[in-house]
Enzyme design. Sequence first.
Site, PDB file in Angstrom:
ATOM      1  N   LYS A 152       0.836  -1.209   0.000  1.00  0.00           N
ATOM      2  CA  LYS A 152       0.000   0.000   0.000  1.00  0.00           C
ATOM      3  C   LYS A 152       0.869   1.256   0.000  1.00  0.00           C
ATOM      4  O   LYS A 152       0.632   2.184  -0.783  1.00  0.00           O
ATOM      5  CB  LYS A 152      -0.922  -0.041   1.222  1.00  0.00           C
ATOM      6  N   GLY A 170      -4.972   8.092   5.465  1.00  0.00           N
ATOM      7  CA  GLY A 170      -4.037   9.029   6.084  1.00  0.00           C
ATOM      8  C   GLY A 170      -2.846   9.294   5.176  1.00  0.00           C
ATOM      9  O   GLY A 170      -2.341  10.421   5.093  1.00  0.00           O
ATOM     10  N   ARG A 178      -8.415  12.306  12.536  1.00  0.00           N
ATOM     11  CA  ARG A 178      -7.018  11.959  12.850  1.00  0.00           C
ATOM     12  C   ARG A 178      -6.148  13.218  12.867  1.00  0.00           C
ATOM     13  O   ARG A 178      -6.435  14.203  12.189  1.00  0.00           O
ATOM     14  CB  ARG A 178      -6.511  10.930  11.823  1.00  0.00           C
ATOM     15  N   SER A 182       7.358   8.921  12.098  1.00  0.00           N
ATOM     16  CA  SER A 182       6.208   8.734  11.209  1.00  0.00           C
ATOM     17  C   SER A 182       6.632   8.951   9.765  1.00  0.00           C
ATOM     18  O   SER A 182       7.092  10.039   9.398  1.00  0.00           O
ATOM     19  CB  SER A 182       5.095   9.715  11.572  1.00  0.00           C
ATOM     20  N   GLN A 224       4.674   9.174   7.339  1.00  0.00           N
ATOM     21  CA  GLN A 224       3.752  10.114   6.684  1.00  0.00           C
ATOM     22  C   GLN A 224       4.206  11.547   6.914  1.00  0.00           C
ATOM     23  O   GLN A 224       4.180  12.372   5.993  1.00  0.00           O
ATOM     24  CB  GLN A 224       2.328   9.894   7.188  1.00  0.00           C
ATOM     25  N   ASP A 241       1.694  -1.286  12.053  1.00  0.00           N
ATOM     26  CA  ASP A 241       0.408  -1.725  11.480  1.00  0.00           C
ATOM     27  C   ASP A 241       0.099  -3.190  11.794  1.00  0.00           C
ATOM     28  O   ASP A 241      -1.031  -3.646  11.601  1.00  0.00           O
ATOM     29  CB  ASP A 241       0.402  -1.525   9.959  1.00  0.00           C
ATOM     30  N   LYS A 256      -4.576   5.695  14.697  1.00  0.00           N
ATOM     31  CA  LYS A 256      -4.711   4.999  13.411  1.00  0.00           C
ATOM     32  C   LYS A 256      -6.187   5.057  12.987  1.00  0.00           C
ATOM     33  O   LYS A 256      -6.945   5.848  13.515  1.00  0.00           O
ATOM     34  CB  LYS A 256      -4.193   3.562  13.541  1.00  0.00           C
ATOM     35  N   ARG A 264      -6.427   1.782  18.128  1.00  0.00           N
ATOM     36  CA  ARG A 264      -6.226   0.325  18.093  1.00  0.00           C
ATOM     37  C   ARG A 264      -5.877  -0.266  19.443  1.00  0.00           C
ATOM     38  O   ARG A 264      -5.912  -1.499  19.598  1.00  0.00           O
ATOM     39  CB  ARG A 264      -5.180  -0.032  17.025  1.00  0.00           C
TER      40      ARG A 264
HETATM   41  C1  S3P Z   1       2.356   4.787   6.266  1.00  0.00           C
HETATM   42  C2  S3P Z   1       2.950   5.104   7.443  1.00  0.00           C
HETATM   43  C3  S3P Z   1       2.468   4.672   8.754  1.00  0.00           C
HETATM   44  C4  S3P Z   1       1.498   3.494   8.627  1.00  0.00           C
HETATM   45  C5  S3P Z   1       0.484   3.718   7.557  1.00  0.00           C
HETATM   46  C6  S3P Z   1       1.159   3.921   6.211  1.00  0.00           C
HETATM   47  C7  S3P Z   1       2.915   5.309   5.004  1.00  0.00           C
HETATM   48  O1  S3P Z   1       1.796   5.732   9.387  1.00  0.00           O
HETATM   49  O2  S3P Z   1       0.852   3.275   9.860  1.00  0.00           O
HETATM   50  O3  S3P Z   1      -0.373   2.613   7.474  1.00  0.00           O
HETATM   51  O4  S3P Z   1       2.580   4.804   3.926  1.00  0.00           O
HETATM   52  O5  S3P Z   1       3.721   6.242   5.083  1.00  0.00           O
HETATM   53  P1  S3P Z   1       2.607   6.845  10.249  1.00  0.00           P
HETATM   54  O6  S3P Z   1       3.539   7.500   9.345  1.00  0.00           O
HETATM   55  O7  S3P Z   1       1.543   7.774  10.734  1.00  0.00           O
HETATM   56  O8  S3P Z   1       3.253   6.079  11.357  1.00  0.00           O
END
Ligand code: S3P
Length: 443
Positions: A24, A96, A124, A169, A171, A322, A349, A353
Site C-alpha cells: 500500500k 491518512g 485523525r 512517522s 507520513q 500496522d 490509526k 487500536r
Molecule cells: C504509512 C505510514 C504509517 C502506517 C500507515 C502507512 C505510510 O503511518 O501506519 O499505514 O505509507 O507512510 P505513520 O507515518 O503515521 O506512522
Amino acid sequence: MNANMRIIRRAAGLRGEVSVPGDKSISHRSVMLGSVALGTTEITNFLEGGDCLSTISCFRKMGISIEKKSDTLLVHGKGMHGLSAPGSILETGNSGTTTRLMSGILSGQNFNSVLSGDASLNSRPMGRIITPLREMGAKITSVNQNNCAPLRIEPGVLHGISYSTPVASAQVKSAILFAGLYADGDTSVTEPALSRNHTELMLLSFGAPVTTIFHPGGSVTAKISPCEELFGQQICVPGDISSAAYFIAAGILVPDSELLIKNVGMNITRAGFLKVCEAMGADLTLLNKSITGGEPRADILVRSGSLKGTTIDGSMIPALIDEIPMIAVMAACAEGTTVIRDAAELKVKETNRIDTVTAGLRAMGADITPTKDGMIIHGKGALSVENTPLKGARIDSFLDHRIAMSFAVAGLAADGETCIRNSQCVDISYPGFFDTLRTIQGE
Ligand code: S3P
C-alpha cells in the site's frame, strides 16, 4: 447473509500458496511521484485497494491521466509543475497516507485545494504535518480549526527547513520531503527512529537528491535538495508485508498448516513483524530473495507451531506498527506474557487500536490489559485438541481494515464461530482477503 458480516469457523490445517496484493505505501508513492514526474511511470502489482484508489482519483482531478493496460498502471506525469487546480474537493476517503503525503505536494502548487476524508480520517491528527509545512512557508489550514482535515492549502513560497519530529512517522517525513522538492533550499527531517523509507528510496530512483544520515543513539535524518524535475520510472510493487502478516499468523496459529506466501516486500523498515515471529519461536523460512528498485523481497514459508510471549518496544515499533493488532492476537495464543509499549501511535490509526484490539480480544476471552502506550497480554497457549485459547465471538471492525483481518485470523484459531461485523472495510488494503482465506482452507 449480510455481505458486511463474515462468519469464520475454527480451521484445520491451512495449505497452499498465497500472493498478497501490492504494498500500500509503495503503491501510493508510485502514483504521487509518477504524477509529478516527466513522462510515463509504469507500475505493476499496484494495489487496487480503497486507499490507493483515493490517491488515483485525487491526481486525476488535477489533470493527470492514469490508465490501466492489462496488468500495468500507467501514470502519465506532467512534471513538477504540471498539476492543475482541482475543480472540487480532493476526497481522500479513509487514507491518512493520501492526505498527509499529498499535503506536502500541494503546498508547493500555485493553486488552491481542499483535502477531506471520511469521518475516521477527518478525526485523525494533522497538526503533525501542518506545523512543519507552515514552518516551510506553506499556507495550510485546518478548515474547522481543530488540527484535523478538511485541510485547505493555498499557494505559498516554500523554504528549506531542518525539522525534528517527535514521532517516527513516515507520513510526516514524506510530507516534508515532498514539500522539500518545491523549496528554495535543502530540507531535512530528523525522526527519533527510522520509519519506513519507501519515499526516500523512490525519490532517489526518480532522480531527486536524497540522503539519509544515521546518528549515534538511533535518530535518523533524511535530507532532500530542491530539484528541477523528476523522471518517470518502471516500478514493480512488492507484495505488502502488512497483508502477508495475516497469512503468516494464520499459518502459525492453525495446527498442521503449511503456507507459502509469495513475493513479499522485505524492506527492513517494515519487517519488524518477522523479527517478532522469530522472537516468539515461529517456524518461518525465507526463499527466493531478490531486490528490485532498492526494495528487497522474498517468499515466506510458514509452518504452524507454538509461540512464546515477548516484549516489543522502542525503535522496533515503527517497523511493525500496522501489525500490532495481529501480533496481539498471536500473543493471546502464546505461552507467557507479551508486553507492547512505546506504541501510543496506535491511538491515532484508523481506530484507536489499543481500544479496538482490547475490545475484540476480551470478547474472545483473552487476558489483555490496555496501557497508556500499548498493551499487556497473558497468553493462554497454542490451539490444540485440549486447548482453545480463544472463543468465537461477535467482533466489530469499527470499519478498521486491520482490525477486521486480525480478528478473522483469530476466528480460525478460536472455538466455535466468530462473526466479523463491518468486514467490507478489508477492501481498503486487501480486496479479496476473504476469498484467499477460504482458498487456504480448501473451500
Ligand atoms: C504509512 C505510514 C504509517 C502506517 C500507515 C502507512 C505510510 O503511518 O501506519 O499505514 O505509507 O507512510 P505513520 O507515518 O503515521 O506512522
